[in-house]
Design a protein around this motif. Structure first.
Motif, PDB file in Angstrom:
ATOM      1  N   THR A  94      42.404  27.157  25.202  1.00 36.90           N
ATOM      2  CA  THR A  94      41.236  28.029  25.489  1.00 36.90           C
ATOM      3  C   THR A  94      40.896  28.673  26.791  1.00 36.90           C
ATOM      4  OG1 THR A  94      40.126  26.739  23.764  1.00 36.90           O
ATOM      5  CG2 THR A  94      38.659  28.208  24.981  1.00 36.90           C
ATOM      6  N   ARG A  95      41.142  27.859  27.997  1.00 35.14           N
ATOM      7  CA  ARG A  95      40.892  28.254  29.081  1.00 35.14           C
ATOM      8  C   ARG A  95      41.981  29.554  29.355  1.00 35.14           C
ATOM      9  NH1 ARG A  95      39.862  22.695  30.576  1.00 35.14           N
ATOM     10  NH2 ARG A  95      42.113  22.458  31.346  1.00 35.14           N
ATOM     11  N   LYS A  96      43.290  29.574  28.967  1.00 37.64           N
ATOM     12  CA  LYS A  96      44.201  30.504  29.144  1.00 37.64           C
ATOM     13  C   LYS A  96      43.660  31.815  28.459  1.00 37.64           C
ATOM     14  CE  LYS A  96      48.350  27.756  29.652  1.00 37.64           C
ATOM     15  NZ  LYS A  96      49.645  27.514  29.083  1.00 37.64           N
ATOM     16  N   ALA A  97      43.165  31.709  27.317  1.00 37.14           N
ATOM     17  CA  ALA A  97      42.793  32.549  26.529  1.00 37.14           C
ATOM     18  C   ALA A  97      41.522  33.460  26.656  1.00 37.14           C
ATOM     19  CB  ALA A  97      42.900  32.404  24.988  1.00 37.14           C
ATOM     20  N   VAL A  98      40.459  32.967  27.299  1.00 36.04           N
ATOM     21  CA  VAL A  98      39.359  33.527  27.565  1.00 36.04           C
ATOM     22  C   VAL A  98      39.051  33.966  28.912  1.00 36.04           C
ATOM     23  CG1 VAL A  98      38.391  32.084  25.652  1.00 36.04           C
ATOM     24  CG2 VAL A  98      37.902  31.394  27.890  1.00 36.04           C
ATOM     25  N   GLY A  99      38.323  34.654  29.084  1.00 35.18           N
ATOM     26  CA  GLY A  99      37.826  35.159  30.690  1.00 35.18           C
ATOM     27  C   GLY A  99      36.165  34.754  31.067  1.00 35.18           C
ATOM     28  N   LEU A 100      36.095  34.105  31.923  1.00 40.96           N
ATOM     29  CA  LEU A 100      34.738  33.642  32.367  1.00 40.96           C
ATOM     30  C   LEU A 100      34.282  34.337  33.580  1.00 40.96           C
ATOM     31  CD1 LEU A 100      32.108  31.628  32.006  1.00 40.96           C
ATOM     32  CD2 LEU A 100      33.642  30.118  33.237  1.00 40.96           C
ATOM     33  N   LEU A 101      33.178  34.960  33.611  1.00 41.62           N
ATOM     34  CA  LEU A 101      32.673  35.325  34.769  1.00 41.62           C
ATOM     35  C   LEU A 101      31.332  34.475  35.027  1.00 41.62           C
ATOM     36  CD1 LEU A 101      32.340  37.188  37.419  1.00 41.62           C
ATOM     37  CD2 LEU A 101      31.188  38.931  35.984  1.00 41.62           C
ATOM     38  N   GLY A 102      31.191  33.478  35.724  1.00 45.49           N
ATOM     39  CA  GLY A 102      30.090  32.747  35.906  1.00 45.49           C
ATOM     40  C   GLY A 102      29.059  33.188  37.167  1.00 45.49           C
ATOM     41  N   HIS A 103      28.225  32.039  37.540  1.00 45.37           N
ATOM     42  CA  HIS A 103      27.318  32.508  38.669  1.00 45.37           C
ATOM     43  C   HIS A 103      28.199  32.600  39.875  1.00 45.37           C
ATOM     44  CE1 HIS A 103      23.635  31.793  36.685  1.00 45.37           C
ATOM     45  NE2 HIS A 103      24.152  30.513  36.030  1.00 45.37           N
ATOM     46  N   ASP A 104      29.359  31.676  39.978  1.00 41.85           N
ATOM     47  CA  ASP A 104      30.241  31.898  41.105  1.00 41.85           C
ATOM     48  C   ASP A 104      31.326  32.918  40.781  1.00 41.85           C
ATOM     49  OD1 ASP A 104      29.129  29.565  42.431  1.00 41.85           O
ATOM     50  OD2 ASP A 104      30.262  28.361  41.087  1.00 41.85           O
ATOM     51  N   THR A 105      31.810  33.661  41.835  1.00 41.40           N
ATOM     52  CA  THR A 105      32.913  34.731  41.469  1.00 41.40           C
ATOM     53  C   THR A 105      34.260  34.134  41.768  1.00 41.40           C
ATOM     54  OG1 THR A 105      32.434  35.331  43.723  1.00 41.40           O
ATOM     55  CG2 THR A 105      31.255  36.428  42.142  1.00 41.40           C
ATOM     56  N   SER A 106      34.429  32.996  41.996  1.00 38.34           N
ATOM     57  CA  SER A 106      35.809  32.493  42.140  1.00 38.34           C
ATOM     58  C   SER A 106      36.693  33.305  43.115  1.00 38.34           C
ATOM     59  CB  SER A 106      36.629  32.179  40.727  1.00 38.34           C
ATOM     60  OG  SER A 106      35.957  31.253  39.991  1.00 38.34           O
ATOM     61  N   LEU A 107      36.365  33.601  44.266  1.00 39.74           N
ATOM     62  CA  LEU A 107      37.100  34.109  45.265  1.00 39.74           C
ATOM     63  C   LEU A 107      37.145  33.481  46.361  1.00 39.74           C
ATOM     64  CD1 LEU A 107      35.277  37.851  44.693  1.00 39.74           C
ATOM     65  CD2 LEU A 107      37.404  37.137  43.610  1.00 39.74           C
ATOM     66  N   TYR A 108      38.219  33.685  46.973  1.00 39.17           N
ATOM     67  CA  TYR A 108      38.264  33.022  48.308  1.00 39.17           C
ATOM     68  C   TYR A 108      37.706  34.031  49.563  1.00 39.17           C
ATOM     69  CZ  TYR A 108      41.348  30.005  45.779  1.00 39.17           C
ATOM     70  OH  TYR A 108      42.036  28.902  44.717  1.00 39.17           O
ATOM     71  N   ASP A 109      37.180  33.376  50.062  1.00 42.97           N
ATOM     72  CA  ASP A 109      36.398  34.035  51.251  1.00 42.97           C
ATOM     73  C   ASP A 109      37.315  34.897  52.275  1.00 42.97           C
ATOM     74  OD1 ASP A 109      33.877  33.837  50.153  1.00 42.97           O
ATOM     75  OD2 ASP A 109      33.146  32.414  51.756  1.00 42.97           O
ATOM     76  N   ASP A 110      38.492  33.868  52.638  1.00 41.11           N
ATOM     77  CA  ASP A 110      39.369  34.510  53.788  1.00 41.11           C
ATOM     78  C   ASP A 110      40.323  35.125  53.380  1.00 41.11           C
ATOM     79  OD1 ASP A 110      38.252  32.537  55.740  1.00 41.11           O
ATOM     80  OD2 ASP A 110      38.698  30.913  54.712  1.00 41.11           O
ATOM     81  N   LEU A 111      40.390  35.561  52.084  1.00 41.89           N
ATOM     82  CA  LEU A 111      41.388  36.522  51.613  1.00 41.89           C
ATOM     83  C   LEU A 111      40.657  37.890  51.329  1.00 41.89           C
ATOM     84  CD1 LEU A 111      43.465  34.589  49.148  1.00 41.89           C
ATOM     85  CD2 LEU A 111      43.820  34.873  51.388  1.00 41.89           C
ATOM     86  N   THR A 112      41.474  38.982  51.700  1.00 43.91           N
ATOM     87  CA  THR A 112      41.028  40.458  51.379  1.00 43.91           C
ATOM     88  C   THR A 112      40.784  40.438  49.866  1.00 43.91           C
ATOM     89  OG1 THR A 112      42.936  41.371  50.776  1.00 43.91           O
ATOM     90  CG2 THR A 112      42.357  41.342  53.203  1.00 43.91           C
ATOM     91  N   VAL A 113      39.943  41.509  49.405  1.00 37.08           N
ATOM     92  CA  VAL A 113      39.859  41.881  47.892  1.00 37.08           C
ATOM     93  C   VAL A 113      41.150  41.962  47.215  1.00 37.08           C
ATOM     94  CG1 VAL A 113      38.984  43.813  46.553  1.00 37.08           C
ATOM     95  CG2 VAL A 113      37.537  42.910  48.437  1.00 37.08           C
ATOM     96  N   GLU A 114      42.071  42.807  47.744  1.00 31.33           N
ATOM     97  CA  GLU A 114      43.190  42.931  47.179  1.00 31.33           C
ATOM     98  C   GLU A 114      44.298  41.643  47.071  1.00 31.33           C
ATOM     99  OE1 GLU A 114      45.810  45.914  49.162  1.00 31.33           O
ATOM    100  OE2 GLU A 114      47.298  45.965  47.363  1.00 31.33           O
ATOM    101  N   GLN A 115      44.237  40.672  48.252  1.00 28.77           N
ATOM    102  CA  GLN A 115      44.753  39.464  48.047  1.00 28.77           C
ATOM    103  C   GLN A 115      44.269  38.677  47.036  1.00 28.77           C
ATOM    104  OE1 GLN A 115      44.351  38.621  52.190  1.00 28.77           O
ATOM    105  NE2 GLN A 115      46.438  39.091  52.896  1.00 28.77           N
ATOM    106  N   ASN A 116      42.897  38.681  46.936  1.00 27.40           N
ATOM    107  CA  ASN A 116      42.344  37.660  45.983  1.00 27.40           C
ATOM    108  C   ASN A 116      42.602  38.304  44.390  1.00 27.40           C
ATOM    109  OD1 ASN A 116      40.098  35.663  46.077  1.00 27.40           O
ATOM    110  ND2 ASN A 116      39.674  36.784  48.022  1.00 27.40           N
ATOM    111  N   VAL A 117      42.491  39.525  44.347  1.00 26.43           N
ATOM    112  CA  VAL A 117      42.734  40.180  42.924  1.00 26.43           C
ATOM    113  C   VAL A 117      44.242  40.077  42.595  1.00 26.43           C
ATOM    114  CG1 VAL A 117      42.914  42.433  41.570  1.00 26.43           C
ATOM    115  CG2 VAL A 117      40.948  41.893  43.087  1.00 26.43           C
ATOM    116  N   ARG A 118      44.929  40.194  43.726  1.00 22.97           N
ATOM    117  CA  ARG A 118      46.420  40.038  43.300  1.00 22.97           C
ATOM    118  C   ARG A 118      46.945  38.430  42.792  1.00 22.97           C
ATOM    119  NH1 ARG A 118      49.816  44.358  43.591  1.00 22.97           N
ATOM    120  NH2 ARG A 118      49.280  45.993  44.769  1.00 22.97           N
TER     121      ARG A 118
END
Lengths: 245, 240
Positions: A94-118
């Motif tokens: 299920t986790r592989k197949a669905v997409g979740l955007l929760g209260h948290d954004t699951s982003l690494y503060d120390d990485l740039t936007v592009e590094q995170n997205v990639r």
């Protein structure tokens, strides 16, 4: 940009297209001994945009996390996209197949936007063109892409997380207060994104307190109260092609 | 197997990228380890000598206890590195993100432990240089001694990283995880400290052959914790 879902339906449920993607029956979920969900029944059909409403602590977030395969069932049964939520293997699929955007954004503060997205796109097996298109569409390409996430505003963080979700192209979108932190343009963009995704075949569940604004695009609203579905009305549809009852 | 290695490499690369960007290990963990080493030097007088009738110059106590002090410094520094490794996942729900991506849990474990190994190898290189410099350690260099020393460091650090990553995951769901991890990890790593000290002592001052059984014990310990991590990480992530 295309928002067609990337993941094919699981083999055991190849005909899910016209059926319920989410089936929860008598679901009980305990959080530290407290029943966050207490016998909840819910079905969500393919192509729906379902709004989850309810007071703080009613269980909206737990419903979304359960549908994302992140929460274990204590009692009852449930399946998402044909995967059994009662088994570890089912939750993992299920986790592989669905997409979740929760209260948290699951982003690494120390990485740039592009590094995170990639990174997240690679982790989610998203295609490179989808990543670039999503970043561009959500307005986090160009100069913003080189900024560390720690330096972003709440709205930019939200947009970055949405770009990751869009690049992932899930069949089922699970969004928890997705408008939080977004400006007027961002909110419009998100609403359009949801309608495009639904038109392309995705199913969407949105937990929101944002009464009024999102109503036009919801196919129905579910009221969560005390860990159960208190009310289950089918709403008139504001968007074309919805189920009218 | 290919997916596991792919996921491990991806997580390892991401953690090293975060370190390159944040410089936490370079700017905080390494100085912390060096500071511990210097404080040990203050605690043991360099004038204290070992009575050795065969030696022309009596060796200092400080130089002879260097192997133990060195790995104590690495062990304490590792607590910061391990805490940091899971600290970045505790912020903003990134651990949920890793789970949602469907990455192999064993791959996540190997990637995170691998990144800690790389960082601790750097820390131990600096600490070892510092120990030689501050404690006036004099040894007779040979290839056999160097191979034993490097192998010891590799095995000990792998054991520390694997056990530390495993126990960090165990404590990740707890609110008190920052204080809990050292409490869990230090007793478990006591055998590693013993083995690494003995093997390094053999590499620096004793017979090289005496060090290899300790290295074998360290490797077995490392293999045990790597295996335990691979097998149990899915359950640990599931229970968070």
């Amino acid at each position: 940009m295309t928002l067609d879902s990337r993941d094919p339906a699981p083999s055991a449920a190849g005909d899910l297209q016209d059926k319920e993607l989410v089936q929860l029956q008598g679901v009980v979920c305990l959080m530290g001994g407290f029943p966050a969900l207490a016998g909840l029944d819910l079905t969500v059909g393919s192509g729906e945009i379902v709004g989850l409403r309810g007071a703080n602590g009613a269980g909206k977030t737990t419903v979304l996390r359960l549908c994302a395969g992140l929460v274990t069932l204590s009692r009852g049964s449930g399946s998402v996209l044909g995967h059994d939520l009662g088994t570890r293997a089912g939750r993992r699929s299920t986790r592989k197949a669905v997409g979740l955007l929760g209260h948290d954004t699951s982003l690494y503060d120390d990485l740039t936007v592009e590094q995170n997205v990639r990174f997240w796109a690679r982790a989610n097996r998203a295609a490179e063109p989808d990543v670039l298109a999503a970043m561009d569409h959500l307005g986090v390409a160009g100069r913003v892409a080189t900024v560390k996430v720690a330096g972003l505003s709440a709205g930019q963080r939200r947009r970055t997380a949405l770009a990751i979700l869009v690049a992932r192209r899930p069949r089922l979108w699970l969004l928890d207060e997705p408008h939080a932190g977004l400006d007027h343009d961002g909110r419009n963009l998100l609403d359009q994104l949801l309608m495009d995704a639904a038109a392309a075949g995705a199913t969407i569940m949105v937990a929101t307190h944002d009464v009024g604004r999102i109503d036009d695009i919801l196919t129905r609203t579910v009221i969560v109260h005390g860990g159960t579905v208190h009310e289950h009305p089918i709403r008139p549809i504001g968007r074309p092609g919805g189920t009218d009852v | 197997m290919f997916e596991l290695l792919r996921d491990a490499r991806m997580v390892l690369g991401k953690d090293l990228l975060i370190e390159r960007s944040s410089r936490v290990v370079t700017a905080q963990v390494v100085p912390f380890a060096v500071m511990i080493l210097i404080l040990f030097g203050f605690g043991i007088s360099p004038d204290l000598r070992i009575l050795d009738s065969t030696a022309t110059v009596a060796p200092s106590v400080l130089s002879r206890v260097t192997p133990g002090l060195l790995f104590l410094a690495v062990l304490f520094a590792s607590l910061l590195a391990i805490g940091r490794s899971f600290g970045v996942e505790a912020n903003d729900g990134t651990l949920d993100g890793l789970r949602m991506a469907g990455l192999d849990p064993a791959g996540i474990f190997l990637g995170k432990a691998g990144a800690v190994v790389v960082q601790l190898l750097g820390v131990s290189a600096v600490v070892t240089s510092g120990a030689f410099l501050f404690f006036s350690v004099r040894i007779e260099w040979s290839v056999a001694r160097a191979v034993l020393g490097v192998t010891t460091a590799g095995a000990a650090i792998t054991a520390i990283a694997a056990a530390g990553t495993l126990y960090s995951a165990l404590a990740a769901g707890q609110r008190e995880r920052e204080s809990l991890v050292p409490l869990l990890v230090i007793p478990v790593l006591a055998p590693v400290l013993l083995g690494a000290s003995q093997a390094t002592e053999a590499a620096l001052f004793g017979a090289v052959a005496d060090g290899w059984p300790w290295v074998a014990a360290l490797a077995a310990f490392a293999a045990l914790y790597v295996g335990a991590g691979i097998l149990s990480f899915e359950t640990l992530l599931e229970d968070m």
